[in-house]
Design a protein around this motif. Sequence first.
Motif, short mmCIF file in Angstrom:
data_model
loop_
_atom_site.label_atom_id
_atom_site.label_comp_id
_atom_site.label_asym_id
_atom_site.label_seq_id
_atom_site.Cartn_x
_atom_site.Cartn_y
_atom_site.Cartn_z
N ALA A 165 -7.27 -2.21 0.53
CA ALA A 165 -6.06 -1.73 1.19
C ALA A 165 -6.07 -2.35 2.59
CB ALA A 165 -6.07 -0.21 1.28
N VAL A 166 -5.17 -3.25 2.85
CA VAL A 166 -5.15 -3.98 4.12
C VAL A 166 -4.50 -3.10 5.18
CG1 VAL A 166 -4.32 -6.03 5.32
CG2 VAL A 166 -5.09 -6.20 2.94
N MET A 167 -5.24 -2.84 6.24
CA MET A 167 -4.74 -2.02 7.34
C MET A 167 -4.29 -2.90 8.51
SD MET A 167 -4.97 0.91 5.97
CE MET A 167 -4.67 2.06 7.31
N GLU A 197 -15.31 0.15 4.72
CA GLU A 197 -14.41 -0.50 5.66
C GLU A 197 -14.89 -1.93 5.83
OE1 GLU A 197 -14.47 2.00 9.14
OE2 GLU A 197 -13.42 3.61 8.09
N ARG A 206 -2.36 5.03 2.48
CA ARG A 206 -2.36 4.92 3.95
C ARG A 206 -2.78 6.24 4.59
NH1 ARG A 206 0.97 6.01 8.09
NH2 ARG A 206 1.01 4.57 9.84
N MET A 266 0.86 -1.18 0.00
CA MET A 266 0.00 0.00 0.00
C MET A 266 0.90 1.23 0.00
SD MET A 266 -2.96 1.02 2.72
CE MET A 266 -2.12 0.23 4.02
N GLY A 278 -9.63 -3.69 6.43
CA GLY A 278 -9.12 -2.71 5.50
C GLY A 278 -10.22 -1.91 4.84
N LEU A 320 -8.27 -10.15 7.54
CA LEU A 320 -7.84 -8.77 7.37
C LEU A 320 -8.93 -7.78 7.76
CD1 LEU A 320 -9.20 -7.14 4.70
CD2 LEU A 320 -7.94 -8.90 3.50
N SER A 329 -3.75 -7.35 9.46
CA SER A 329 -3.87 -8.75 9.06
C SER A 329 -3.44 -9.60 10.24
CB SER A 329 -2.98 -9.01 7.84
OG SER A 329 -3.10 -10.35 7.42
#
Length: 170
Positions: A77-79, A145, A6, A1, A128, A126, A81
């Motif tokens: 978009a993985v925030m 989200e 971000r 990302m 995100g 995850l 995991s």
Amino acid sequence: MTQAIREAILASGENGPLTPREAANLPLPESYRAAVLRREDTEMFAGMDSAAKDPRKSVRIEQVPVPELGPGEALVAVMASSVNYNTVWSSIFEPMPTFGFLERYGRLSELTRRHDLPYHVIGSDLAGVVLRTGPGVNLWNPGDEVVAHCLSVELESSDGHNDTMLDPEQ
């Protein structure tokens, strides 16, 4: 990302959620940093007891291309995991390497072929933000989200009834 993605996502917490338009207009990077397993490492623990297999030896951090978005798919978009039993089993190649599943899946169609790669991005759960959606995605929009998990088993074959990891559609 990328840093811009971000920052936009983190700022949205302060300024209200990203709108679908804002999320869809964020520029996508060509690649991203991921925890991966490599096909060439699948025999690295051959002959060892499970307890002696060290996931730190098989998991690599690499730049990988952002995948092409297909029908029914979303790019997230993985925030955050997680590392859980799926990650550990995958990293020690038990009960079998995940590359066999990905290879079989890749034979289903031209679109699924892109999953049969020399690497496997790991991480099965995850949280995100959706950045893009493919054709046929109706319940999710850019900016949403989300939380996700990896389990997708049709259970049409009896092979998976006692152990879903053995289901041909897993």
